[in-house]
Design a protein around this motif. Structure first.
Motif, PDB file in Angstrom:
ATOM      1  N   PRO A  76       0.846  -1.196   0.000  1.00  0.00           N
ATOM      2  CA  PRO A  76       0.000   0.000   0.000  1.00  0.00           C
ATOM      3  C   PRO A  76       0.887   1.254   0.000  1.00  0.00           C
ATOM      4  O   PRO A  76       2.105   1.158   0.153  1.00  0.00           O
ATOM      5  CB  PRO A  76      -0.768  -0.121   1.320  1.00  0.00           C
ATOM      6  N   THR A  77       0.286   2.400  -0.113  1.00  0.00           N
ATOM      7  CA  THR A  77       1.020   3.653  -0.038  1.00  0.00           C
ATOM      8  C   THR A  77       1.526   3.830   1.392  1.00  0.00           C
ATOM      9  O   THR A  77       0.780   3.632   2.346  1.00  0.00           O
ATOM     10  CB  THR A  77       0.105   4.830  -0.414  1.00  0.00           C
ATOM     11  N   LEU A  78       2.794   4.184   1.505  1.00  0.00           N
ATOM     12  CA  LEU A  78       3.416   4.340   2.820  1.00  0.00           C
ATOM     13  C   LEU A  78       3.876   5.776   3.012  1.00  0.00           C
ATOM     14  O   LEU A  78       4.054   6.518   2.048  1.00  0.00           O
ATOM     15  CB  LEU A  78       4.614   3.401   2.942  1.00  0.00           C
ATOM     16  N   GLY A  79       4.115   6.128   4.252  1.00  0.00           N
ATOM     17  CA  GLY A  79       4.661   7.447   4.567  1.00  0.00           C
ATOM     18  C   GLY A  79       6.110   7.546   4.116  1.00  0.00           C
ATOM     19  O   GLY A  79       6.753   6.537   3.798  1.00  0.00           O
ATOM     20  N   THR A  80       6.643   8.739   4.117  1.00  0.00           N
ATOM     21  CA  THR A  80       7.993   8.992   3.633  1.00  0.00           C
ATOM     22  C   THR A  80       9.046   8.179   4.383  1.00  0.00           C
ATOM     23  O   THR A  80       9.913   7.566   3.765  1.00  0.00           O
ATOM     24  CB  THR A  80       8.314  10.496   3.741  1.00  0.00           C
ATOM     25  N   GLU A  81       8.960   8.152   5.705  1.00  0.00           N
ATOM     26  CA  GLU A  81       9.966   7.434   6.499  1.00  0.00           C
ATOM     27  C   GLU A  81       9.899   5.934   6.231  1.00  0.00           C
ATOM     28  O   GLU A  81      10.920   5.293   6.006  1.00  0.00           O
ATOM     29  CB  GLU A  81       9.780   7.714   7.990  1.00  0.00           C
ATOM     30  N   ASP A  82       8.678   5.365   6.255  1.00  0.00           N
ATOM     31  CA  ASP A  82       8.528   3.931   5.971  1.00  0.00           C
ATOM     32  C   ASP A  82       8.961   3.608   4.547  1.00  0.00           C
ATOM     33  O   ASP A  82       9.571   2.568   4.307  1.00  0.00           O
ATOM     34  CB  ASP A  82       7.082   3.484   6.196  1.00  0.00           C
ATOM     35  N   GLU A  83       8.664   4.479   3.616  1.00  0.00           N
ATOM     36  CA  GLU A  83       9.068   4.247   2.228  1.00  0.00           C
ATOM     37  C   GLU A  83      10.596   4.208   2.127  1.00  0.00           C
ATOM     38  O   GLU A  83      11.157   3.401   1.385  1.00  0.00           O
ATOM     39  CB  GLU A  83       8.493   5.334   1.306  1.00  0.00           C
ATOM     40  N   GLY A  84      11.262   5.063   2.885  1.00  0.00           N
ATOM     41  CA  GLY A  84      12.724   5.038   2.916  1.00  0.00           C
ATOM     42  C   GLY A  84      13.254   3.713   3.446  1.00  0.00           C
ATOM     43  O   GLY A  84      14.212   3.150   2.897  1.00  0.00           O
ATOM     44  N   HIS A  85      12.628   3.196   4.498  1.00  0.00           N
ATOM     45  CA  HIS A  85      13.042   1.902   5.049  1.00  0.00           C
ATOM     46  C   HIS A  85      12.748   0.773   4.060  1.00  0.00           C
ATOM     47  O   HIS A  85      13.531  -0.171   3.945  1.00  0.00           O
ATOM     48  CB  HIS A  85      12.351   1.627   6.389  1.00  0.00           C
TER      49      HIS A  85
END
Length: 142
Positions: A76-85
């Motif tokens: 799913p679409t993730l927040g910026t920090e989670d997307e970085g991880h």
């Protein structure tokens, strides 16, 4: 995860491994979530609560035995920090998959999967069940 002794053990483990505590913790939690998410996607849609029957043993099996690319499918679409991880996990997994023999990527992936195992073991301890289900875990958190 609220157990101070467990957090202290984890911090010591990260120090022994010489890895970033916050980053490794976040990536291990995300890897656990990715495994659960991939298992949920595999479940039949017979019942909304069907996913609650997934066991911690099943989640750990998904982390260590499932082809790595399946963990990243249909996110799913993730927040910026989670997307970085997520991007970091992808890079680590790709390097891990292309390395012959020991490597920093393989070691770090092993640290992450080991940490997921410790998280799941802690959940089992908190619920007093050998292999609790998601429903049991959610019930014990309330």
């Amino acid at each position: 995860m609220r157990d101070a002794a467990f957090r202290s053990e984890n911090a010591q483990r990260y120090q022994d491994w010489q890895v970033d505590t916050a980053g490794t913790d976040a990536k291990a939690r995300l890897l656990l979530s990715l495994a659960l998410y991939s298992l949920i996607l595999d479940r039949p849609h017979s019942d909304e609560s069907d996913w609650e029957q997934i066991t911690t043993a099943g989640i750990l099996d998904a982390v260590v035995a499932r082809p790595i690319h399946e963990l990243f499918a249909s996110l799913p679409t993730l927040g910026t920090e989670d997307e970085g991880h997520i991007q970091a996990l992808k890079l680590i997994s790709y390097r891990f998959g292309t390395s012959l023999g020991p490597s920093a990527s393989a070691n770090y992936w092993a640290y992450l999967t080991t940490t997921v195992g410790f998280f799941l073991e802690q959940l089992g301890t908190a619920t007093s069940e050998e292999s609790p289900t998601c429903k049991t875990i959610l019930s014990s958190a309330q």
